[in-house]
Scaffold this active site. Structure first.
Site, PDB file in Angstrom:
ATOM      1  N   CYS A 264       0.825  -1.207   0.000  1.00  0.00           N
ATOM      2  CA  CYS A 264       0.000   0.000   0.000  1.00  0.00           C
ATOM      3  C   CYS A 264       0.866   1.267   0.000  1.00  0.00           C
ATOM      4  O   CYS A 264       1.484   1.578  -1.010  1.00  0.00           O
ATOM      5  CB  CYS A 264      -0.980  -0.050   1.168  1.00  0.00           C
ATOM      6  SG  CYS A 264      -2.402   1.054   0.979  1.00  0.00           S
ATOM      7  N   HIS A 354      -3.702  -5.261   0.083  1.00  0.00           N
ATOM      8  CA  HIS A 354      -3.460  -5.763   1.436  1.00  0.00           C
ATOM      9  C   HIS A 354      -3.478  -7.289   1.476  1.00  0.00           C
ATOM     10  O   HIS A 354      -4.533  -7.908   1.634  1.00  0.00           O
ATOM     11  CB  HIS A 354      -4.518  -5.221   2.391  1.00  0.00           C
ATOM     12  CG  HIS A 354      -4.388  -3.761   2.657  1.00  0.00           C
ATOM     13  ND1 HIS A 354      -3.747  -3.257   3.762  1.00  0.00           N
ATOM     14  CD2 HIS A 354      -4.784  -2.690   1.936  1.00  0.00           C
ATOM     15  CE1 HIS A 354      -3.767  -1.934   3.721  1.00  0.00           C
ATOM     16  NE2 HIS A 354      -4.395  -1.565   2.614  1.00  0.00           N
ATOM     17  N   GLU A 356      -2.496  -9.180   3.849  1.00  0.00           N
ATOM     18  CA  GLU A 356      -2.852  -9.721   5.175  1.00  0.00           C
ATOM     19  C   GLU A 356      -4.358  -9.909   5.286  1.00  0.00           C
ATOM     20  O   GLU A 356      -4.835 -10.807   5.955  1.00  0.00           O
ATOM     21  CB  GLU A 356      -2.324  -8.805   6.276  1.00  0.00           C
ATOM     22  CG  GLU A 356      -3.158  -7.586   6.577  1.00  0.00           C
ATOM     23  CD  GLU A 356      -3.107  -6.530   5.489  1.00  0.00           C
ATOM     24  OE1 GLU A 356      -3.999  -5.679   5.454  1.00  0.00           O
ATOM     25  OE2 GLU A 356      -2.165  -6.559   4.668  1.00  0.00           O
TER      26      GLU A 356
END
Length: 380
Positions: A264, A354, A356
């Site tokens: 990001c 993202h 995660e």
């Protein structure tokens, strides 16, 4: 400014956009006023993770899913120590949360943390407006903050723009801390906190990585004091054009050829370190259903996003940089926005989204394994 009161569902509220468009509804969460950049998120789940993501600092988030709050609020899913959004906009708030992990309602948590919101408006019309006109400054007003619309509009238009905003130091940790490896320790990573989400070091810890999370103001000496096998640059809010400090730090890491991974904001920092520009998207990518192609494998992933800025790098060629050859590794299939970069002559890569991804999807979790492979290769 916020004030807290019970029974906010009966308190009138108004959302005012900087172009003069208004939406009237009812207060949701705290009563008062708040300002920020109005953006929309297309996630149908994961509102708790969204609200506590530091990347949403100074943004009023519009939920496109029509009903929000069904699963309440628990004490396990926060991505940071607080709610970071400046305001929250929903159409139909759940009257009663229903989930075995819920400790309280979303409304109660917004109120407890002083987050001003609005409910009962046509979020589809609002989203279409933002898609057509672009993300823009906005304000939510309720209770004693209500005033003639002309006065409210003037207050919204007096707020700062997101372009040019330097926010990453506001949300980053002030003190370094360590997330220990799960099981046997295999590697040490220095993670630069520009607005890091809690799940990110957890994903690395699951792979045997001891993560030293460092403040956004960390120096190269701070990074190499932990003797890292790799360096990670996190997500974060604001305009990457303001992040000269992180760019200088990443440049120092690249000069030492330490394995590097950014997500990001970290992707935008890598873009700048390589000599590319950045620019503001019209309305950004936010939500958990964005299609991205990994151009190195041809695989298409469904991914989680939250970014209003992007890297300006050529899609159709390998670029020469001061750190060797670089190419765009990932691209958004909706609009061809750059979603990842990689160096071909040293171990460094980044993605704009993202991996995660709490609360999902998990298509891109393999990127943490790719980071591990870079560190294994460097060690060998």
């Amino acid at each position: 400014m916020t004030t807290s009161t019970r029974g906010t569902a009966r308190v009138p509220a108004v959302l005012v956009l900087e172009d003069g468009r208004t939406f009237r509804g009812r207060a949701y969460g705290a009563v008062g006023e708040t300002f920020g950049e109005a953006v929309f998120s297309t996630g149908m789940t994961g509102y708790q993770e969204t609200l506590t993501d530091p990347s949403y600092d100074r943004q009023i988030v519009v939920a496109t899913a029509p009903q929000i709050g069904n699963t309440g609020w628990n004490d396990e899913d926060d991505e940071s120590g607080r709610i970071w959004v400046s305001g929250y906009v929903v159409r139909d708030p759940a009257r009663v949360p229903s989930n075995w992990r819920a400790k309280r309602s979303l409304d109660d948590e917004l109120e407890r943390q002083g987050v001003v919101g609005i409910s009962g408006i046509d979020t589809r019309a609002l989203t279409r407006h933002l898609r057509e006109r672009g993300s823009m400054r906005a304000g939510i007003f309720s209770g004693e903050a209500l005033a003639p619309e002309a006065d409210l509009l003037a207050r919204v238009q007096a707020q700062p723009h997101m372009k040019g905003a330097s926010l990453y130091e506001e949300v980053a940790t002030k003190e370094a801390y360590v997330v220990p490896a799960v099981g046997e320790k295999r590697f040490t990573v220095a993670a630069i906190d520009l607005g890091i989400k809690g799940m990110t070091p957890h994903r690395m810890a699951e792979r045997g990585i001891e993560v030293h999370v460092l403040p956004a103001t960390a120096t190269a000496d701070d990074v190499y004091a932990v003797d890292p096998d790799g360096v990670f640059f996190s997500n974060g809010p604001g305009d990457p054009a303001t992040a000269d400090g992180p760019v200088a730090l990443m440049t120092a890491v690249l000069e030492r050829k330490t394995p590097l991974f950014g997500i990001c904001f970290g992707n935008q920092i890598l873009g700048r370190a390589l000599g590319f520009g950045t620019y503001k998207l019209k309305y950004g990518h936010r939500g958990i259903n964005q299609p991205v192609q990994d151009r190195t494998t041809g695989k298409v992933e469904v991914t989680a996003h939250n970014h209003g800025f992007a890297v300006d790098a050529p899609l159709d060629k390998v670029s020469e940089t001061k750190f060797g050859r670089a190419e765009v590794s990932h691209v958004c299939l909706n609009d061809n926005v750059v979603e990842g970069l990689q160096l071909l002559d040293q171990p460094a890569f980044s993605v704009q989204y993202h991996p995660e991804a709490a609360a999902g999807p998990h298509d891109a979790a393999y990127l943490f394994d790719r980071f591990v492979s870079l560190m294994e290769g460097q060690r060998a």
